[in-house]
Design an enzyme around this catalytic site. Structure first.
Site, PDB file in Angstrom:
ATOM      1  N   ALA A 179      54.824  90.659  74.002  1.00 26.47           N
ATOM      2  CA  ALA A 179      55.431  91.408  73.220  1.00 26.47           C
ATOM      3  C   ALA A 179      56.896  91.127  73.249  1.00 26.47           C
ATOM      4  O   ALA A 179      57.109  89.476  73.936  1.00 26.47           O
ATOM      5  CB  ALA A 179      55.448  92.705  73.968  1.00 26.47           C
ATOM      6  N   GLN A 192      59.359  91.263  74.483  1.00 22.93           N
ATOM      7  CA  GLN A 192      60.155  91.797  76.170  1.00 22.93           C
ATOM      8  C   GLN A 192      59.238  90.417  77.123  1.00 22.93           C
ATOM      9  O   GLN A 192      58.643  90.829  78.333  1.00 22.93           O
ATOM     10  CB  GLN A 192      59.804  92.766  77.169  1.00 22.93           C
ATOM     11  CG  GLN A 192      61.676  93.518  76.905  1.00 22.93           C
ATOM     12  CD  GLN A 192      62.581  92.796  76.927  1.00 22.93           C
ATOM     13  OE1 GLN A 192      62.900  91.792  77.552  1.00 22.93           O
ATOM     14  NE2 GLN A 192      63.580  92.984  75.674  1.00 22.93           N
ATOM     15  N   SER A 193      58.888  89.568  76.725  1.00 25.66           N
ATOM     16  CA  SER A 193      57.121  88.975  77.308  1.00 25.66           C
ATOM     17  C   SER A 193      58.339  87.658  77.992  1.00 25.66           C
ATOM     18  O   SER A 193      59.352  87.096  76.930  1.00 25.66           O
ATOM     19  CB  SER A 193      56.993  88.266  75.960  1.00 25.66           C
ATOM     20  OG  SER A 193      56.395  86.489  76.656  1.00 25.66           O
ATOM     21  N   ASN A 194      58.135  87.833  79.364  1.00 23.62           N
ATOM     22  CA  ASN A 194      58.071  87.090  80.226  1.00 23.62           C
ATOM     23  C   ASN A 194      58.210  84.973  79.592  1.00 23.62           C
ATOM     24  O   ASN A 194      58.739  84.112  80.063  1.00 23.62           O
ATOM     25  CB  ASN A 194      58.419  87.090  81.785  1.00 23.62           C
ATOM     26  CG  ASN A 194      58.911  87.978  82.203  1.00 23.62           C
ATOM     27  OD1 ASN A 194      59.904  88.359  82.124  1.00 23.62           O
ATOM     28  ND2 ASN A 194      57.619  89.238  82.740  1.00 23.62           N
ATOM     29  N   ALA A 211      57.160  84.412  76.873  1.00 25.79           N
ATOM     30  CA  ALA A 211      58.080  83.668  75.570  1.00 25.79           C
ATOM     31  C   ALA A 211      59.150  83.234  75.798  1.00 25.79           C
ATOM     32  O   ALA A 211      59.549  82.263  75.225  1.00 25.79           O
ATOM     33  CB  ALA A 211      57.069  84.552  74.614  1.00 25.79           C
TER      34      ALA A 211
END
Ligand code: PLP
Length: 345
Positions: free
Chosen positions: A84, A86-88, A90
């Site tokens: 999503a 707020q992906s760490n 990514a």
């Protein structure tokens, strides 16, 4: 089953291609005031939020090996998936790619470009100049591989344009598990130095972290009770499906370092502690987050680490950490998500 000495395991891991990214070993710290409030003699935290790269987290260790693999294959683009906005994962794929001189392309399987402000992890991913593709395919965040076909098509497009893409469908991956064995190695040495033989090790994880901690404990012959707390509500078949999937991946990880996989599905202790949704924390978790901050200035986030610590606090409160076992929380990072919020709800 044969166990390995720490130098033997380290040597096996050194034989795989690796691009240095992580500031290690990360500290193992005491949480004396929280331990006092919970009435346990001692409570420790393995600070894998401090791995260094672009706000850190567990995935930095894994990306050392994913990027190492990409470079060994002569790739010039790193295609990574995010869950999503707020992906760490990514954020860290983008940062790791930049460090190695690869172009980052990020496929988000949930969310849309316009949804919400570009804050927290998304802000950092954008600052790193990653090209982001939005899929909006897996709103419940249940299928790590929901973007795989799209990523394959994207890779074919990049190849047609003369590029050499490396595709990482998910950090839940045999190589990621192997990479995270370094955390188990460090923890083993740090616990030895404190004279601690029996530990209860808990992290927010339903993937590589738990698999690696279990595999590492088994390979090194350590007496650790390992629990993974889910960051989202389990779907009906998850409690059954995930241990089998992870056993298979842990077996492949063991093969990568030249040993036979010692785990079975029954070794996995994965729990759903009642998180309302992937990106949302319960009131209990917000309480635990503020308790950790107020007692020992330990910062946790509401998407991942707050939930795992809630699980550990519950274990302590309900007597599931037997006397003589030292509770250890593995802090996997995720703190940029705090800055995607206004207020503690
Ligand atoms: C990805 C992630 C995890 C969980 O990783 P697993 O693969 O499920 O073990 C935990 N915490 C944070 C902050 C993460 O980004």
């Amino acid at each position: 089953m044969t166990t390995l000495t720490p130098p033997e395991l380290a040597a096996a891991l050194e034989r795989l291609p690796r691009f240095p990214l992580a500031a290690t070993p990360t500290p193992l710290e005491e949480l004396p005031r929280l331990a006092g409030e919970l009435n346990v003699p001692r409570l420790l935290v393995k600070r894998d939020d401090l791995t260094g790269l672009a706000f850190g987290g567990n995935k930095v260790r894994m990306l050392e090996y994913f990027v190492g693999d990409a470079l060994a294959q002569g790739c010039d683009v790193f295609v990574g998936g995010g869950g999503a906005a707020q992906s760490n994962h990514a954020r860290l794929c983008a940062a790791a790619a930049r460090r190695a001189g690869l172009d980052p392309v990020i496929v988000m399987r949930t969310g849309t470009e316009s949804a919400g402000d570009a804050t927290g992890n998304r802000l950092v991913t954008e600052l790193l100049g990653a090209e982001i593709r939005w899929l909006d395919k897996d709103p419940e965040m249940r299928d790590r591989f929901a973007a795989s076909t799209f990523m394959d098509e994207l890779a074919a497009e990049l190849e047609a344009a003369g590029r050499r893409p490396y595709v990482l469908y998910s950090s839940v991956h045999a190589l990621g598990i192997a990479a995270y064995l370094w955390c188990a190695l460090e923890l083993a040495a740090q616990l030895d130095a404190l004279g601690i033989e029996k530990a209860t090790v808990v992290a927010t994880s339903e993937g590589s972290v738990t698999a690696a901690l279990l595999l590492g404990a088994r390979l090194l012959g350590r007496d650790w009770q390992v629990r993974g707390v889910s960051c989202r509500p389990f779907a009906e078949d998850d409690a059954e499906r995930l241990p089998h999937q992870l056993t298979e991946l842990a077996e492949q990880a063991a093969e990568l370092i030249g040993v036979k996989g010692p785990l079975t599905a029954a070794d996995f202790d994965l729990v759903d502690e009642g998180a309302p949704a992937y990106g949302t924390a319960s009131e209990e978790t917000w309480h635990v987050i503020s308790q950790c901050a107020r007692t020992d200035a330990l910062l946790l986030d509401p998407v991942y680490t707050g939930k795992g610590m809630t699980g550990l606090v519950r274990m302590i409160r309900t007597g599931q950490v037997p006397d003589g076992r030292t509770p250890v929380f593995v802090h996997t990072g995720g703190l940029p998500a705090l800055f995607a919020r206004r207020g503690t709800r």
